[in-house]
Design a protein around this motif. Structure first.
Motif, short mmCIF file in Angstrom:
data_model
loop_
_atom_site.label_atom_id
_atom_site.label_comp_id
_atom_site.label_asym_id
_atom_site.label_seq_id
_atom_site.Cartn_x
_atom_site.Cartn_y
_atom_site.Cartn_z
N ALA A 1 -14.04 30.90 15.87
CA ALA A 1 -13.42 32.20 16.06
C ALA A 1 -12.33 32.05 17.11
CB ALA A 1 -14.46 33.22 16.51
N SER A 2 -11.65 33.12 17.41
CA SER A 2 -10.66 33.08 18.49
C SER A 2 -11.33 33.51 19.79
CB SER A 2 -9.50 34.02 18.16
OG SER A 2 -9.90 35.35 18.37
N GLY A 3 -10.58 33.55 20.87
CA GLY A 3 -11.11 33.98 22.15
C GLY A 3 -11.67 35.39 22.11
N THR A 4 -11.06 36.25 21.33
CA THR A 4 -11.56 37.61 21.18
C THR A 4 -12.99 37.60 20.66
OG1 THR A 4 -9.32 38.35 20.71
CG2 THR A 4 -11.10 39.83 20.06
N ALA B 1 -5.72 23.22 17.80
CA ALA B 1 -5.42 24.37 16.96
C ALA B 1 -6.32 25.53 17.36
CB ALA B 1 -5.63 24.01 15.50
N THR B 2 -5.90 26.72 17.02
CA THR B 2 -6.73 27.91 17.23
C THR B 2 -7.90 27.88 16.27
OG1 THR B 2 -4.73 29.14 17.74
CG2 THR B 2 -6.68 30.43 17.18
N GLY B 3 -9.04 28.39 16.72
CA GLY B 3 -10.13 28.49 15.76
C GLY B 3 -11.51 28.27 16.34
N MET B 4 -11.59 28.00 17.64
CA MET B 4 -12.92 27.82 18.21
C MET B 4 -13.00 28.58 19.52
SD MET B 4 -15.23 24.45 18.06
CE MET B 4 -14.51 23.51 19.38
N ALA B 5 -13.94 29.52 19.58
CA ALA B 5 -14.28 30.18 20.83
C ALA B 5 -15.28 29.29 21.55
CB ALA B 5 -14.88 31.55 20.56
N ILE B 6 -15.09 29.11 22.83
CA ILE B 6 -15.91 28.18 23.60
C ILE B 6 -16.47 28.92 24.80
CG2 ILE B 6 -15.87 25.98 24.87
CD1 ILE B 6 -13.31 25.30 23.17
N LEU B 7 -17.77 29.00 24.89
CA LEU B 7 -18.38 29.77 25.97
C LEU B 7 -19.28 28.90 26.83
CD1 LEU B 7 -18.29 31.75 23.23
CD2 LEU B 7 -19.17 33.38 24.90
N GLY B 8 -19.22 29.14 28.13
CA GLY B 8 -20.22 28.60 29.04
C GLY B 8 -21.16 29.74 29.39
N TYR C 1 -4.87 38.95 17.25
CA TYR C 1 -5.14 37.92 18.26
C TYR C 1 -4.55 36.63 17.72
CZ TYR C 1 -9.28 38.45 15.21
OH TYR C 1 -10.11 38.65 14.15
N THR C 2 -4.81 35.51 18.38
CA THR C 2 -4.16 34.27 17.94
C THR C 2 -4.62 33.88 16.54
OG1 THR C 2 -4.38 33.65 20.26
CG2 THR C 2 -3.55 31.99 18.74
N PRO C 3 -3.69 33.70 15.64
CA PRO C 3 -4.07 33.35 14.26
C PRO C 3 -4.36 31.85 14.12
CG PRO C 3 -1.70 33.58 14.42
CD PRO C 3 -2.25 33.89 15.79
#
Lengths: 396, 396, 396, 396
Positions: B62-65, B201-208, D243-245
């Motif tokens: 996903a994106s950051g959102t 590339a855009t496409g990964m949300a990364i959470l700690g 958001y970022t595509p």
């Protein structure tokens, strides 16, 4: 080093993404229709870049040096006399090649920074009443000095002498970047390569060959096999190659021609002039001098720039590389240490050029060369912004 | 547009070749050992970038959102109260997200250009004696204004109020570019993405995610499935994914971490500071002002720059793109037309930054903004050349 | 055609992803340290593949044919006598090359399907008491017939005749796929290329050269420049090239060597034997015959297969390509129409080979050749599954 | 594992070179015209694949699971009743998702191997006279069982009951591989992803949404932000993203649509049928049974195959991977250990499929499953060669 800083060597050039992708083609059967249908139009399209209708395009999986060897061995016999002017490292190397192939080389030594001496050529050829001279060899763009010679003037000199010599032109670092008119200038063999104006990887020598040159092929006695025009032309006639073709480069050539024709060759030349002129404005702002001795000789693909006696140009290029990760051309041969070169050819934009100018300024300052930071950049910026309308923006 | 002019938007960033290659991985079976052996170390390595030992790294395609949504829905219940300061477009959007999820959002409105108001937070939290506030949300780096907030100060404010609220931090445009100390700062959830400091590339949300945040997971009542931490953690435990994983990005992350660790995180941060400081020198030379109101707030990944009232910042960014093929960030929200942004994060070198500065100068001059060409470039050159020793050259 | 069906021509081979990525390297300055540090180990590593300690590795940006030309022109003089056996299209072409270079070629004509006639060589060399024969030329793996010759036997024949002739070996389609022991077999020049066992794009001739061959370099009078060992060795000594190097191929070679050494050369050879043996089992099941006349001559990189008189092998390969998008090798020279070839070298797996066998079966059936569908596949499957333990699985 | 053995998991699929290249696009400014001019046609072109004129295409940077969540949260409110049949792992997961989102899920449990129970749906909907059921959820292609349901029959069932419920269809593993007629079948939301028929990397959920579904968007009360149709549609209206595509996937989609339309959707479907039918012939030859209970339910993208009780299907897929480097799908949920799956979708050729069949035969023999090697291959070969005319060869 970052893969993302542009390089400013006078070839191989920065490879644009379109061509990097085009060269990623997986192995295909080079005897199958898909290859044939790609290769034949590549040969045809390349003729437009050479500016020839009547000539043939012949390619070899080799570097430009291999192209030189092909030109000489397919048309000349041991002991044949050729006329060449030496005004830089590459014309020097071509002379060396001719000598090793057993030719009788008449060398006209010129100052490095000068171009082809059409007048002297005319005198020499006029005096050669027995037509012992079989070929005149000229570097269109001497990469070592940033000098573009007037090929048309050489043609006129040959004609004025009513001399039947073939005319061979090294256009390795000019073709597809600066105007080239093979038929109009009466060029018999023009030698280029994949890694300069075509913006591809190194590995393909590309020759334009006139009917007049082809006519002497069978009587030429210098030995050759790998570089034999006849095998190549026979195989090409049915869309093939006499040995394994450099598939990736041929698919790359196909896309390179698409890019060149989409931009328009005239726009490509105008863009190279504009980029080069910005560099020249910067050089003036730095109060440095080009090696090329007069404006009509200025190359639009590479600028060779003298540094003062007390300054080592190798230290400059080394430092630019080590401190900033940017490659410039060193001075070659007698210019080593005395001049550096900025390559500005291929897939390049004004924006990229400005980064090169900014880098060399920093490197000069670091080495305590008295320079006003930003001075050359500003001169180029001023020129670039005012000349925008003169060139397309669709460089790559 | 040339693929070779760098972009200067504040993310996604220029992707270095190493990562472009790494993301070219052909489809592999994500249930097979090769994937498992790649993915587990990626999660572990990412913890170092977050600065956490005790926390977990959780990623979603996903994106950051999407990362924001995951943070909120896995820890909170409808009607829960959260405390957020609004000082830019991205903090504004996070507020909007919380409201849509049915949370009770207490907004502290700050001037755009300010950072997180630790003092006000302390007052509010101290007054919240019933501990109704369940979470404090802070943007570490507000991408719209180029403001870096002091997360440690917010932590201390929460602690000073002896308040048990969770602390969530948006570090989308700061992680892997500016120092982040999740454990030390007591961050409970830090949200980032693949397309900024990780240079992918855009496409990964990364959470700690801290243990404290994980502890409330089961009692959190906001609905979620795609973003459910529990499914992801269960699947991750055996090296897998609860649904099809973004394979290319995970292999890309693996190589991104290799690049970051080879350069060294401290060197990465130092490089970003150095690049940013050069940009700030240029801005001073142009006599323009940053949106960020004081030096300790200056972001090292993006600079937002006010233009005078009579000048339209959108015209500037449009013109830079149309005339020179270079992208800068526009002003967002209330800054639209009033400020433009220079992104200077990810795989970038001083040389590349200089080309951006030179471009914006040309664009300003073209639009008759009174600027001395080369002035900002020279200020940055001066800084870059003098600060060379402070950063590694092995950016990419 | 799908880029995803494997090809079964005997080179160029399917390029594995690792090498496609490695060859995507952006242009770098070939005078800069990064290139030097890559190139020198490539030359050193390639020596292991040739099986030489004392010899040198020399590469040219050319095809294998160029490698042959380099071998001959760097060691021989016009009129020198060489001894060659003709037993296929490639040995035939090498003979042609020698003749064009002005050598005196003594040809031993053998049946196509036979290997190098060590006994006849011994007789001829023994009779050559004046040592007029300067070199013996042998194709290790005749790609046209799928015949692997016994180079050690040729060496012993030369030694038995106490003859000082140099021994040149064409190992274009065997090196890095079948065992090669340059030093042990006393090979003076071994000629190979990038597009076979090294699994790269076409474009680099790769030679192993013994000290004995190097010793005659200066007295050799055949003209050469592009292919001159001396220029190349001089430039290589400082990590450079005498002209523009094929950068992408050199970086590709570097990774190719990594792959070969990771798998282990012995495992590479065992894998090629295993793949080839499966193909041979299929051929037996089809009741067809190999061109190679006896088992010790069977090549592990290519099988040439006779079809009955009433059947046209070209129709078969054409149909396989047109109907199924799969390329096989056609019969060359006197075998045209009479035999087809299955290439099984490079980055290939048993699974891929089976798809080729299944395809040729369908194509035969389509052309009403009496074949039991699946019969060859089953024979190969049986062999592959029982021989699993004999080869590593980490082909690529 | 070799990158060159095809995979036979039912998605993600083998990515053809054209799409691997297309996804290599360097970062571009997603607010700039180039992106806008690519994205809008992608949305429009995708409508053709869904078979909708009146509907909208909405994409999210997520997996198919995210697409399901988007479908549900944008149209329903907490406590809303939905009707779903469970006949495989993916329908099971969709039910789970609905339950977690707080919906009242009426589950119709069917045998795994059956399709959507149109008759039962009709009874249930007819009985729902108060129209409490807000949506009927159906998996078009149940990836776990290889069952294709008759969506048209479900539509007719809903209509026969004169019920206003929305109809949502999971076509993740069918779209762009099997015929889909969104408008004709009255589908209100169809959910798919980038990594199956579109042959791309995982990372984009792709939805077709009817006007009827859009009409309830504003009244739907399930919380959503990342997956909110309204933000996406608003941003899409001007060519942008909220958001970022996922830039690389969108450029990939563009090329995927080019490939699909060049081949022709009907040809794509015919090719998938042909590939699948060959696999089914092999299964018959092996005397094994499909999980799908009758021919009209056979999926053309994945075949799930029962093994006998005494045999462990997981051992088979493990062994195929470990011994031959080929991935097949395992049995999911209640089929784990009892069935394995062969994915045959996306960029695949008959030649590639044969290698998969040959592999599974070897693996079965290795595990002492009584199989005649080559038997399934022969059955498929026979079918493939006779059915050549029915499908184009230009698969990829």
């Amino acid at each position: 080093m970052s893969d993302q800083n542009p390089i400013f060597i006078p070839g191989p050039t920065n490879i644009p993404d379109r061509l990097r992708l085009a060269m990623q083609v997986q192995t295909r059967d080079h005897r199958a229709p898909d290859f044939v249908e790609t290769f034949a139009p590549v040969l045809e399209g390349t003729k437009k870049v050479f500016g020839t209708r009547d000539g043939r395009v012949i390619t070899f999986p080799a570097s430009g040096t291999g192209g030189w060897e092909a030109a000489v061995t397919n048309t000349l016999s041991p002991g044949d006399k050729v006329l060449v002017a030496r005004y830089g490292m590459f014309s020097h190397r071509w002379i060396d090649l001719c000598q090793r192939q057993g030719l009788d080389v008449q060398v006209v030594d010129c100052a490095w920074g000068d171009g082809a001496p059409a007048d002297q050529f005319e005198s020499i050829l006029s005096a050669d009443t027995h037509h012992n001279i079989k070929a005149v060899l000229v570097a269109h763009n001497e990469t070592a000095t940033g000098v573009k010679s007037d090929i048309d003037a050489v043609r006129k000199a040959v004609d004025a002498a009513s001399h039947p010599a073939l005319m061979f032109v090294d256009c390795v670092s000019s073709l597809a970047s600066m105007e080239f008119r093979m038929d109009e200038w009466g060029v018999d063999i023009a030698v280029s390569g994949s890694q300069k104006g075509f913006m591809l990887a190194t590995g393909m020598a590309i020759l334009g060959v006139s009917q007049k040159a082809l006519a002497v092929m069978d009587s030429a006695k210098l030995p050759r096999t790998f570089f034999d025009f006849r095998d190549m032309m026979n195989a090409n006639a049915s869309g093939g190659f006499p040995y394994t073709p450099p598939l990736q480069l041929i698919y790359g050539m196909n896309e390179s021609l698409n890019m060149l024709f989409e931009e328009g060759l005239d726009n490509v030349y105008a863009r190279h002039f504009r980029l080069a002129e910005g560099v020249r404005r910067a050089i003036s702002a730095w109060e440095l001098s080009l090696v090329a001795t007069s404006p009509e000789l200025y190359s639009d693909t590479v600028s060779a720039i003298y540094v003062p006696d007390w300054f080592d140009s190798n230290a400059l290029t080394d430092h630019a590389f080590n401190a900033y990760g940017v490659s410039f051309g060193i001075g070659l041969g007698q210019m080593n240490g005395k001049a550096f070169r900025i390559g500005h050819l291929g897939s390049l934009t004004d924006v990229m050029v400005l980064s090169g100018l900014a880098t060399i300024e920093m490197a000069m300052a670091d080495l305590e060369y008295p320079i006003t930071l930003g001075s050359g950049v500003a001169a180029a910026q001023d020129y670039y912004r005012k000349s925008q309308g003169t060139a397309l923006k669709t460089a790559a």
